[in-house]
Design a protein around this motif. Structure first.
Motif, PDB file in Angstrom:
ATOM      1  N   LEU A  10       0.806  -1.214   0.000  1.00 14.61           N
ATOM      2  CA  LEU A  10       0.000   0.000   0.000  1.00 14.61           C
ATOM      3  C   LEU A  10       0.843   1.270   0.000  1.00 14.61           C
ATOM      4  N   ARG A  11       0.407   2.254  -0.723  1.00 11.37           N
ATOM      5  CA  ARG A  11       1.102   3.542  -0.784  1.00 11.37           C
ATOM      6  C   ARG A  11       1.189   4.194   0.604  1.00 11.37           C
ATOM      7  N   GLN A  12       0.172   4.058   1.441  1.00 18.18           N
ATOM      8  CA  GLN A  12       0.232   4.700   2.749  1.00 18.18           C
ATOM      9  C   GLN A  12       1.289   4.086   3.666  1.00 18.18           C
ATOM     10  N   GLU A  13       1.782   2.903   3.330  1.00 19.29           N
ATOM     11  CA  GLU A  13       2.870   2.314   4.104  1.00 19.29           C
ATOM     12  C   GLU A  13       4.227   2.870   3.681  1.00 19.29           C
ATOM     13  N   LEU A  14       4.335   3.349   2.439  1.00 13.30           N
ATOM     14  CA  LEU A  14       5.647   3.722   1.896  1.00 13.30           C
ATOM     15  C   LEU A  14       5.537   4.883   0.905  1.00 13.30           C
ATOM     16  N   ASP A  48      18.411  -8.248  -9.104  1.00 13.12           N
ATOM     17  CA  ASP A  48      19.234  -9.119  -8.268  1.00 13.12           C
ATOM     18  C   ASP A  48      18.582  -9.377  -6.917  1.00 13.12           C
ATOM     19  N   LEU A  49      17.744  -8.412  -6.508  1.00 10.38           N
ATOM     20  CA  LEU A  49      17.146  -8.481  -5.179  1.00 10.38           C
ATOM     21  C   LEU A  49      15.796  -7.790  -5.203  1.00 10.38           C
ATOM     22  N   VAL A  50      14.820  -8.411  -4.561  1.00 13.44           N
ATOM     23  CA  VAL A  50      13.532  -7.771  -4.319  1.00 13.44           C
ATOM     24  C   VAL A  50      13.456  -7.518  -2.814  1.00 13.44           C
ATOM     25  N   ILE A  51      13.180  -6.262  -2.460  1.00 12.32           N
ATOM     26  CA  ILE A  51      13.016  -5.878  -1.063  1.00 12.32           C
ATOM     27  C   ILE A  51      11.547  -5.535  -0.852  1.00 12.32           C
ATOM     28  N   ASN A  52      10.932  -6.236   0.068  1.00 11.19           N
ATOM     29  CA  ASN A  52       9.557  -5.956   0.434  1.00 11.19           C
ATOM     30  C   ASN A  52       9.548  -5.114   1.705  1.00 11.19           C
ATOM     31  N   TYR A  53       8.704  -4.097   1.719  1.00  8.54           N
ATOM     32  CA  TYR A  53       8.499  -3.325   2.930  1.00  8.54           C
ATOM     33  C   TYR A  53       7.001  -3.249   3.192  1.00  8.54           C
ATOM     34  N   GLY A  54       6.639  -3.381   4.437  1.00 11.45           N
ATOM     35  CA  GLY A  54       5.236  -3.247   4.797  1.00 11.45           C
ATOM     36  C   GLY A  54       5.053  -3.309   6.291  1.00 11.45           C
ATOM     37  N   THR A  55       3.813  -3.301   6.692  1.00 10.92           N
ATOM     38  CA  THR A  55       3.487  -3.391   8.102  1.00 10.92           C
ATOM     39  C   THR A  55       3.140  -4.832   8.448  1.00 10.92           C
ATOM     40  N   ALA A  56       3.233  -5.120   9.719  1.00 16.71           N
ATOM     41  CA  ALA A  56       2.934  -6.475  10.192  1.00 16.71           C
ATOM     42  C   ALA A  56       2.543  -6.409  11.655  1.00 16.71           C
ATOM     43  N   TYR A 148      11.238  -6.342   5.005  1.00 14.78           N
ATOM     44  CA  TYR A 148      11.325  -5.521   6.207  1.00 14.78           C
ATOM     45  C   TYR A 148       9.911  -5.157   6.616  1.00 14.78           C
ATOM     46  N   LYS A 149       9.604  -5.405   7.866  1.00 11.18           N
ATOM     47  CA  LYS A 149       8.262  -5.151   8.370  1.00 11.18           C
ATOM     48  C   LYS A 149       8.336  -4.203   9.556  1.00 11.18           C
ATOM     49  N   TYR A 150       7.515  -3.176   9.483  1.00  7.85           N
ATOM     50  CA  TYR A 150       7.357  -2.297  10.630  1.00  7.85           C
ATOM     51  C   TYR A 150       6.199  -2.862  11.447  1.00  7.85           C
ATOM     52  N   ILE A 151       6.460  -3.156  12.702  1.00  5.21           N
ATOM     53  CA  ILE A 151       5.433  -3.742  13.552  1.00  5.21           C
ATOM     54  C   ILE A 151       4.480  -2.620  13.964  1.00  5.21           C
ATOM     55  N   SER A 152       3.328  -2.631  13.341  1.00  3.46           N
ATOM     56  CA  SER A 152       2.350  -1.569  13.539  1.00  3.46           C
ATOM     57  C   SER A 152       1.305  -1.902  14.598  1.00  3.46           C
ATOM     58  N   ASP A 153       1.228  -3.172  14.955  1.00  2.76           N
ATOM     59  CA  ASP A 153       0.168  -3.581  15.882  1.00  2.76           C
ATOM     60  C   ASP A 153       0.459  -4.976  16.411  1.00  2.76           C
ATOM     61  N   ASP A 154      -0.375  -5.406  17.326  1.00  2.00           N
ATOM     62  CA  ASP A 154      -0.258  -6.765  17.860  1.00  2.00           C
ATOM     63  C   ASP A 154      -1.483  -7.597  17.499  1.00  2.00           C
ATOM     64  N   ASP A 158      -7.336  -1.378  14.705  1.00  2.00           N
ATOM     65  CA  ASP A 158      -7.328   0.063  14.979  1.00  2.00           C
ATOM     66  C   ASP A 158      -5.907   0.588  15.127  1.00  2.00           C
ATOM     67  N   ASP A 159      -5.033  -0.182  15.772  1.00  2.00           N
ATOM     68  CA  ASP A 159      -3.628   0.221  15.912  1.00  2.00           C
ATOM     69  C   ASP A 159      -2.944   0.266  14.554  1.00  2.00           C
ATOM     70  N   TRP A 160      -3.279  -0.683  13.667  1.00  3.17           N
ATOM     71  CA  TRP A 160      -2.672  -0.671  12.334  1.00  3.17           C
ATOM     72  C   TRP A 160      -2.979   0.651  11.640  1.00  3.17           C
ATOM     73  N   GLU A 161      -4.215   1.087  11.671  1.00  7.83           N
ATOM     74  CA  GLU A 161      -4.588   2.327  10.984  1.00  7.83           C
ATOM     75  C   GLU A 161      -3.817   3.519  11.521  1.00  7.83           C
ATOM     76  N   LYS A 162      -3.592   3.576  12.817  1.00  4.91           N
ATOM     77  CA  LYS A 162      -2.856   4.692  13.424  1.00  4.91           C
ATOM     78  C   LYS A 162      -1.365   4.635  13.104  1.00  4.91           C
ATOM     79  N   ASN A 163      -0.813   3.446  12.924  1.00  5.56           N
ATOM     80  CA  ASN A 163       0.638   3.275  12.859  1.00  5.56           C
ATOM     81  C   ASN A 163       1.191   2.880  11.498  1.00  5.56           C
ATOM     82  N   CYS A 164       0.348   2.696  10.496  1.00  2.21           N
ATOM     83  CA  CYS A 164       0.820   2.099   9.235  1.00  2.21           C
ATOM     84  C   CYS A 164       1.900   2.914   8.525  1.00  2.21           C
ATOM     85  N   GLY A 165       1.975   4.202   8.729  1.00  2.00           N
ATOM     86  CA  GLY A 165       2.991   5.010   8.045  1.00  2.00           C
ATOM     87  C   GLY A 165       4.202   5.343   8.877  1.00  2.00           C
ATOM     88  N   LYS A 166       4.301   4.811  10.073  1.00  2.00           N
ATOM     89  CA  LYS A 166       5.356   5.227  11.007  1.00  2.00           C
ATOM     90  C   LYS A 166       6.743   4.633  10.750  1.00  2.00           C
TER      91      LYS A 166
END
Length: 181
Positions: A10-14, A48-56, A148-154, A158-166
């Protein structure tokens, strides 16, 4: 110099980084978009390499983490005598392991991917919705992969929505490592 492709759901993640392949949410969207791009460039200027970034989600970890092992958490063929995550008739191992790829974080966590928002994640390092599909696509194309995953919630939506771009700023620092290889 290595050719690197950055992939995110998602664009809002990156949103602060140019030249990102946005796939949409879920394993099917991730597989389709990445395969579509890789088949267009296959044999030309191969990545040569694919880098994935997102929330988790995670109950154990916080901040930005690296995932190099991947399991499809919602594949359930247990009536056929298989374990959760094992795909019937698949010749490849059910856990995809790219832990031989060096990265600046080096925790080599396991990401459990599925097409549902999970709240019971007690025994899983990290939970997401795309990484396994991206890892399997890369394995099939013979391309290295790291996520690479930014831990946005447990597990709380609701926590994901607040933290997805952090996590963007932390991820930008990780990308500097790849500028030097």
């Amino acid at each position: 110099m290595s050719r690197i492709l950055i992939v995110s759901a998602l664009r809002q993640e990156l949103s602060d980084i140019d030249d990102v392949l946005y796939t949409g949410v879920g394993k099917v969207n991730a597989t389709y978009k990445l395969t579509e791009l890789l088949t267009r460039v296959y044999g030309k200027d191969r990545f040569d390499l694919v880098i994935n970034y997102g929330t988790a989600a995670s109950k154990t970890y916080s901040g930005l983490v690296d995932c190099t092992k991947f399991i499809q958490r919602d594949m359930d063929a247990t009536p056929m005598g298989l374990k959760i995550g094992e795909t019937p008739f698949d010749k490849e191992p059910s856990m995809i392991d790219f832990s031989h790829i060096k990265n600046p974080i080096g925790k080599n966590l396991c990401c459990y991917t599925g097409d549902s928002f999970v709240t019971d994640i007690q025994y899983m390092d990290v939970v997401d919705m795309e990484a396994y599909a991206l890892a399997k696509t890369c394995r099939n194309f013979g391309i290295n992969f790291v996520s690479y995953k930014y831990i946005s919630d447990d597990g709380n939506a609701d926590d994901w929505e607040k933290n997805c771009g952090k996590g963007m700023e932390e991820f930008k620092k990780v990308l500097e490592y790849y500028d030097n290889i």
